[in-house]
Design an enzyme around this catalytic site. Structure first.
Site, short mmCIF file in Angstrom:
data_model
loop_
_atom_site.label_atom_id
_atom_site.label_comp_id
_atom_site.label_asym_id
_atom_site.label_seq_id
_atom_site.Cartn_x
_atom_site.Cartn_y
_atom_site.Cartn_z
N TYR A 56 0.80 -1.34 0.06
CA TYR A 56 -0.06 0.02 0.00
C TYR A 56 0.76 1.12 -0.13
O TYR A 56 0.13 2.44 -0.28
CB TYR A 56 -1.14 -0.12 1.12
CG TYR A 56 -0.73 -0.48 2.68
CD1 TYR A 56 0.08 0.56 3.24
CD2 TYR A 56 -0.81 -1.66 2.95
CE1 TYR A 56 0.30 0.10 4.73
CE2 TYR A 56 -0.42 -2.17 4.31
CZ TYR A 56 0.25 -1.13 5.02
OH TYR A 56 0.47 -1.42 5.97
N GLU A 76 -13.36 12.22 -13.62
CA GLU A 76 -13.71 11.07 -14.04
C GLU A 76 -12.49 10.63 -14.92
O GLU A 76 -12.05 9.35 -14.66
CB GLU A 76 -14.77 11.24 -15.03
CG GLU A 76 -16.19 11.55 -14.42
CD GLU A 76 -16.47 13.12 -14.25
OE1 GLU A 76 -17.51 13.35 -14.23
OE2 GLU A 76 -15.41 13.99 -14.42
N LYS A 102 -13.03 16.10 -4.64
CA LYS A 102 -12.33 17.45 -5.20
C LYS A 102 -13.14 18.33 -4.20
O LYS A 102 -14.20 18.98 -4.86
CB LYS A 102 -12.84 17.42 -6.63
CG LYS A 102 -12.21 18.87 -7.07
CD LYS A 102 -12.44 19.09 -8.63
CE LYS A 102 -12.08 20.34 -9.20
NZ LYS A 102 -12.18 20.42 -10.59
#
Length: 128
Positions: A56, A76, A102
């Protein structure tokens, strides 16, 4: 039996330059990324071997490089690119779910957050 194991990494934060407005690309703003990495972790658990799972820390580095890298008009696009890159770079993954927030989007009404979530699975992987 198909395992439904996952690793969740939340709140990876970086300044990116994504947006349709010139000032977004010029000034930048924070983007916060959450990912869920779907895989079978049983081999990693049995052997205690990092190479048999998704590191990770490396996942966070990949996210950081994409958020701070090439600017896109749409989150997107950014979100989809992160998902595709994680699947390409981490062969142990069966699928990923990526959410990009955002929180300072240029919206003229009060709001708490804007985010998009995509789910991508390897071709041939059974639905999770």
């Amino acid at each position: 039996m198909k395992h439904r194991d996952s690793i969740k990494l939340s709140g990876v934060t970086a300044i990116g330059y994504h947006g349709v407005f010139d000032f977004e690309k010029r000034d930048g703003q924070p983007f916060i990324t959450d990912v869920v990495l779907f895989m079978d972790v049983s081999d990693a658990a049995k052997t205690d071997d990092l190479s048999k799972t998704a590191d990770y820390g490396a996942v966070a580095d990949t996210i950081l490089s994409l958020v701070t890298g090439e600017a896109f008009d749409l989150i997107e696009t950014l979100t989809s690119r992160i998902a595709e890159k994680l699947l390409a770079d981490f062969p142990v993954l069966d699928a990923v779910e990526v959410t990009v927030h955002k929180p300072k989007a240029p919206i003229q009404v009060p709001f708490g957050d804007v985010s998009i979530t995509v789910f991508r699975a390897r071709t041939g992987t059974e639905a999770l």
